[in-house]
Write a protein that holds these residues in place. Sequence first.
Motif, PDB file in Angstrom:
ATOM      1  N   VAL A   7       0.858  -1.179   0.000  1.00 51.86           N
ATOM      2  CA  VAL A   7       0.000   0.000   0.000  1.00 51.86           C
ATOM      3  C   VAL A   7       0.897   1.233   0.000  1.00 51.86           C
ATOM      4  N   ILE A  18      -7.346   4.993   0.079  1.00 58.04           N
ATOM      5  CA  ILE A  18      -6.722   3.699  -0.224  1.00 58.04           C
ATOM      6  C   ILE A  18      -6.692   2.794   1.002  1.00 58.04           C
ATOM      7  N   VAL A  22      -8.322  -0.902   1.053  1.00 54.35           N
ATOM      8  CA  VAL A  22      -7.402  -2.026   1.174  1.00 54.35           C
ATOM      9  C   VAL A  22      -7.588  -2.775   2.490  1.00 54.35           C
ATOM     10  N   ALA A 105      -1.425  -1.277  -4.207  1.00 57.68           N
ATOM     11  CA  ALA A 105      -2.589  -0.399  -4.089  1.00 57.68           C
ATOM     12  C   ALA A 105      -2.112   1.037  -3.910  1.00 57.68           C
ATOM     13  N   LEU A 135      -3.953  -1.758  -8.070  1.00 57.50           N
ATOM     14  CA  LEU A 135      -5.261  -1.201  -7.761  1.00 57.50           C
ATOM     15  C   LEU A 135      -5.098   0.303  -7.593  1.00 57.50           C
TER      16      LEU A 135
END
Length: 143
Positions: A7, A18, A22, A105, A135
């Motif tokens: 992340v 995010i 996530v 992500a 993502l």
Amino acid sequence: MYRRILVAVENSPADATILAHVSELARLTGAELLLVHVADGWAARNFDQLKLRESEEMKIDREYLEKVKADLQARGFAVETRLAMGDPATELIKVSEEQGVDLIAMSTHGHRLIGDILLGATADRVRHLVKVPVLLLRAQPVV
């Protein structure tokens, strides 16, 4: 499906988007989270070559990572952190390969053409140069 999710966090309000998404994905899949912030100021970009001390900005970034980690761990997630230094896209790609993640992500800011050219396109470079899914979520305004 996903075992380890990188992340990318910025130490900005954009992280809320995010992280919320996530954390739900990690709960569903049982994935570990690897929070990565890339310090990209002058000191960070020259840290190793000039054997510099951490700048105040890098110390603040490290504290931020630890705060987010503690919050996620308190909610039951397995979390690691990494403060990388240098060009954000290059460092995110490098960390993703070194750490064997199976998803990256990131939040985006929705710049258009000129904004992407002038402000850089970290997400664009990352998604084109990695071998794992990426993502991308557009950062939502904090209300």
